[in-house]
Design a protein around this motif. Structure first.
Motif, PDB file in Angstrom:
ATOM      1  N   THR A  65      10.654  -1.241 -20.249  1.00 39.51           N
ATOM      2  CA  THR A  65       9.823  -0.255 -19.558  1.00 39.51           C
ATOM      3  C   THR A  65       8.887  -0.948 -18.567  1.00 39.51           C
ATOM      4  O   THR A  65       8.731  -0.503 -17.428  1.00 39.51           O
ATOM      5  N   ARG A  66       8.271  -2.051 -18.991  1.00 43.00           N
ATOM      6  CA  ARG A  66       7.400  -2.821 -18.080  1.00 43.00           C
ATOM      7  C   ARG A  66       8.195  -3.357 -16.899  1.00 43.00           C
ATOM      8  O   ARG A  66       7.750  -3.303 -15.752  1.00 43.00           O
ATOM      9  N   HIS A  67       9.387  -3.875 -17.171  1.00 38.79           N
ATOM     10  CA  HIS A  67      10.233  -4.422 -16.108  1.00 38.79           C
ATOM     11  C   HIS A  67      10.622  -3.325 -15.111  1.00 38.79           C
ATOM     12  O   HIS A  67      10.566  -3.533 -13.889  1.00 38.79           O
ATOM     13  N   ALA A  68      10.975  -2.153 -15.622  1.00 40.40           N
ATOM     14  CA  ALA A  68      11.324  -1.026 -14.745  1.00 40.40           C
ATOM     15  C   ALA A  68      10.117  -0.618 -13.899  1.00 40.40           C
ATOM     16  O   ALA A  68      10.253  -0.341 -12.695  1.00 40.40           O
ATOM     17  N   SER A  69       8.927  -0.597 -14.489  1.00 39.17           N
ATOM     18  CA  SER A  69       7.715  -0.264 -13.740  1.00 39.17           C
ATOM     19  C   SER A  69       7.454  -1.281 -12.640  1.00 39.17           C
ATOM     20  O   SER A  69       7.078  -0.911 -11.516  1.00 39.17           O
ATOM     21  N   ASP A  70       7.641  -2.565 -12.949  1.00 37.37           N
ATOM     22  CA  ASP A  70       7.450  -3.609 -11.930  1.00 37.37           C
ATOM     23  C   ASP A  70       8.436  -3.429 -10.776  1.00 37.37           C
ATOM     24  O   ASP A  70       8.067  -3.552  -9.607  1.00 37.37           O
ATOM     25  N   LEU A  71       9.688  -3.152 -11.105  1.00 39.19           N
ATOM     26  CA  LEU A  71      10.697  -2.945 -10.056  1.00 39.19           C
ATOM     27  C   LEU A  71      10.357  -1.724  -9.201  1.00 39.19           C
ATOM     28  O   LEU A  71      10.487  -1.764  -7.972  1.00 39.19           O
ATOM     29  N   LYS A  72       9.924  -0.648  -9.834  1.00 35.77           N
ATOM     30  CA  LYS A  72       9.546   0.555  -9.089  1.00 35.77           C
ATOM     31  C   LYS A  72       8.385   0.239  -8.148  1.00 35.77           C
ATOM     32  O   LYS A  72       8.366   0.681  -7.003  1.00 35.77           O
ATOM     33  N   ARG A  73       7.396  -0.507  -8.663  1.00 33.74           N
ATOM     34  CA  ARG A  73       6.243  -0.866  -7.825  1.00 33.74           C
ATOM     35  C   ARG A  73       6.697  -1.700  -6.631  1.00 33.74           C
ATOM     36  O   ARG A  73       6.287  -1.459  -5.503  1.00 33.74           O
ATOM     37  N   LYS A  74       7.588  -2.662  -6.857  1.00 32.08           N
ATOM     38  CA  LYS A  74       8.097  -3.500  -5.770  1.00 32.08           C
ATOM     39  C   LYS A  74       8.884  -2.685  -4.749  1.00 32.08           C
ATOM     40  O   LYS A  74       8.881  -2.998  -3.565  1.00 32.08           O
ATOM     41  N   LEU A  75       9.570  -1.642  -5.225  1.00 30.85           N
ATOM     42  CA  LEU A  75      10.342  -0.773  -4.328  1.00 30.85           C
ATOM     43  C   LEU A  75       9.480   0.298  -3.666  1.00 30.85           C
ATOM     44  O   LEU A  75       9.972   1.053  -2.829  1.00 30.85           O
ATOM     45  N   GLY A  76       8.224   0.371  -4.060  1.00 32.98           N
ATOM     46  CA  GLY A  76       7.340   1.367  -3.473  1.00 32.98           C
ATOM     47  C   GLY A  76       7.507   2.757  -4.075  1.00 32.98           C
ATOM     48  O   GLY A  76       7.106   3.750  -3.481  1.00 32.98           O
ATOM     49  N   ILE A  77       8.114   2.810  -5.243  1.00 32.83           N
ATOM     50  CA  ILE A  77       8.309   4.093  -5.912  1.00 32.83           C
ATOM     51  C   ILE A  77       7.064   4.370  -6.757  1.00 32.83           C
ATOM     52  O   ILE A  77       6.771   3.648  -7.697  1.00 32.83           O
ATOM     53  N   THR A  78       6.345   5.427  -6.397  1.00 37.46           N
ATOM     54  CA  THR A  78       5.138   5.783  -7.120  1.00 37.46           C
ATOM     55  C   THR A  78       5.402   6.990  -8.006  1.00 37.46           C
ATOM     56  O   THR A  78       6.422   7.665  -7.862  1.00 37.46           O
ATOM     57  N   VAL A  79       4.480   7.257  -8.904  1.00 35.34           N
ATOM     58  CA  VAL A  79       4.594   8.423  -9.778  1.00 35.34           C
ATOM     59  C   VAL A  79       4.639   9.685  -8.919  1.00 35.34           C
ATOM     60  O   VAL A  79       5.428  10.594  -9.165  1.00 35.34           O
ATOM     61  N   TRP A  80       3.785   9.733  -7.910  1.00 37.24           N
ATOM     62  CA  TRP A  80       3.745  10.891  -7.014  1.00 37.24           C
ATOM     63  C   TRP A  80       5.096  11.097  -6.321  1.00 37.24           C
ATOM     64  O   TRP A  80       5.603  12.204  -6.234  1.00 37.24           O
ATOM     65  N   LYS A  81       5.692   9.998  -5.860  1.00 38.86           N
ATOM     66  CA  LYS A  81       6.984  10.083  -5.174  1.00 38.86           C
ATOM     67  C   LYS A  81       8.076  10.558  -6.136  1.00 38.86           C
ATOM     68  O   LYS A  81       8.906  11.396  -5.777  1.00 38.86           O
ATOM     69  N   GLU A  82       8.081  10.012  -7.352  1.00 41.99           N
ATOM     70  CA  GLU A  82       9.068  10.435  -8.344  1.00 41.99           C
ATOM     71  C   GLU A  82       8.912  11.917  -8.670  1.00 41.99           C
ATOM     72  O   GLU A  82       9.895  12.651  -8.757  1.00 41.99           O
ATOM     73  N   LEU A  83       7.674  12.355  -8.849  1.00 40.64           N
ATOM     74  CA  LEU A  83       7.413  13.758  -9.153  1.00 40.64           C
ATOM     75  C   LEU A  83       7.885  14.645  -8.010  1.00 40.64           C
ATOM     76  O   LEU A  83       8.551  15.659  -8.237  1.00 40.64           O
ATOM     77  N   THR A  84       7.579  14.249  -6.784  1.00 33.72           N
ATOM     78  CA  THR A  84       8.006  15.018  -5.613  1.00 33.72           C
ATOM     79  C   THR A  84       9.526  15.100  -5.545  1.00 33.72           C
ATOM     80  O   THR A  84      10.082  16.175  -5.296  1.00 33.72           O
ATOM     81  N   GLU A  85      10.196  13.977  -5.774  1.00 31.87           N
ATOM     82  CA  GLU A  85      11.661  13.971  -5.743  1.00 31.87           C
ATOM     83  C   GLU A  85      12.242  14.847  -6.852  1.00 31.87           C
ATOM     84  O   GLU A  85      13.210  15.576  -6.637  1.00 31.87           O
ATOM     85  N   ASP A  86      11.634  14.794  -8.044  1.00 25.61           N
ATOM     86  CA  ASP A  86      12.108  15.630  -9.148  1.00 25.61           C
ATOM     87  C   ASP A  86      11.949  17.109  -8.820  1.00 25.61           C
ATOM     88  O   ASP A  86      12.846  17.912  -9.085  1.00 25.61           O
ATOM     89  N   VAL A  87      10.805  17.476  -8.257  1.00 23.59           N
ATOM     90  CA  VAL A  87      10.569  18.879  -7.898  1.00 23.59           C
ATOM     91  C   VAL A  87      11.548  19.310  -6.809  1.00 23.59           C
ATOM     92  O   VAL A  87      12.152  20.391  -6.900  1.00 23.59           O
ATOM     93  N   ASN A  88      11.728  18.474  -5.790  1.00 21.15           N
ATOM     94  CA  ASN A  88      12.672  18.808  -4.716  1.00 21.15           C
ATOM     95  C   ASN A  88      14.095  18.969  -5.252  1.00 21.15           C
ATOM     96  O   ASN A  88      14.816  19.887  -4.848  1.00 21.15           O
ATOM     97  N   GLN A  89      14.500  18.089  -6.156  1.00 27.63           N
ATOM     98  CA  GLN A  89      15.838  18.187  -6.745  1.00 27.63           C
ATOM     99  C   GLN A  89      15.959  19.459  -7.569  1.00 27.63           C
ATOM    100  O   GLN A  89      16.983  20.135  -7.533  1.00 27.63           O
ATOM    101  N   GLY A  90      14.916  19.801  -8.299  1.00 29.49           N
ATOM    102  CA  GLY A  90      14.928  21.028  -9.092  1.00 29.49           C
ATOM    103  C   GLY A  90      15.062  22.262  -8.228  1.00 29.49           C
ATOM    104  O   GLY A  90      15.852  23.167  -8.531  1.00 29.49           O
ATOM    105  N   VAL A  91      14.316  22.296  -7.127  1.00 35.29           N
ATOM    106  CA  VAL A  91      14.406  23.427  -6.199  1.00 35.29           C
ATOM    107  C   VAL A  91      15.805  23.499  -5.602  1.00 35.29           C
ATOM    108  O   VAL A  91      16.398  24.583  -5.500  1.00 35.29           O
TER     109      VAL A  91
END
Length: 164
Positions: A65-91
């Motif tokens: 989980t820590r490693h995945a968080s580090d990779l997301k941070r390096k890729l610029g993937i934020t919680v806000w971005k993930e949430l936005t993408e999830d909502v957009n995919q749901g819509v």
């Protein structure tokens, strides 16, 4: 065909689990004292191994989980971005569903029929709304709403910046 008793053994409140527990207790009671002690020792050792495996798995999971968080941070993937993408995919999924498309079609047809029935009625309302829109009080409300919108927009970008 599925065995209903084995499916219900995982639920301790089920009748099948009660019968199985009674059978296990009867078998255990039939053992000699030495066999009972040996069985308890085996179960204790197995329990210790299983608990150790659980601890190991939790440690590995936390590390992954820590490693995945580090990779997301390096890729610029934020919680806000993930949430936005999830909502957009749901819509998107909802809009692509047959239920939504049928509902949209029915609403469109209903709207067209309603518009033709109430056409003259709405034209009167439209002219009254146009008069209201041009009034001084409406301009004052628009200015207040615009200013509130700008404040919310500015606050939202500050929150996004802090989350990122």
């Amino acid at each position: 065909m599925e065995d209903h008793n084995s499916a219900n053994l995982s639920d301790p409140a089920s009748p099948a689990a009660s019968v199985a527990s009674a059978e296990i207790a009867a078998e255990f009671a039939a053992l000699s004292t030495e066999e009972k002690e040996q069985r308890r020792a085996e179960w204790s050792q197995e329990l210790a191994r299983v608990e150790e495996e659980i601890i190991t798995l939790r440690t590995v999971l936390a590390s992954k989980t820590r490693h995945a968080s580090d990779l997301k941070r390096k890729l610029g993937i934020t919680v806000w971005k993930e949430l936005t993408e999830d909502v957009n995919q749901g819509v998107k999924n909802i809009k692509e569903s047959t239920v939504y498309q049928r509902t949209e079609s029915v609403l469109k047809t209903t709207g067209e029929k309603t518009a033709s029935v109430f056409g003259s009625f709405t034209s009167g309302i439209s002219s009254r709304l146009s008069q209201m829109k041009n009034s001084e009080s409406m301009r004052s409300i628009e200015a207040s709403v615009g200013s509130a919108y700008e404040n919310v927009k500015a606050f939202s970008s500050v929150v996004r910046w802090r989350i990122a």
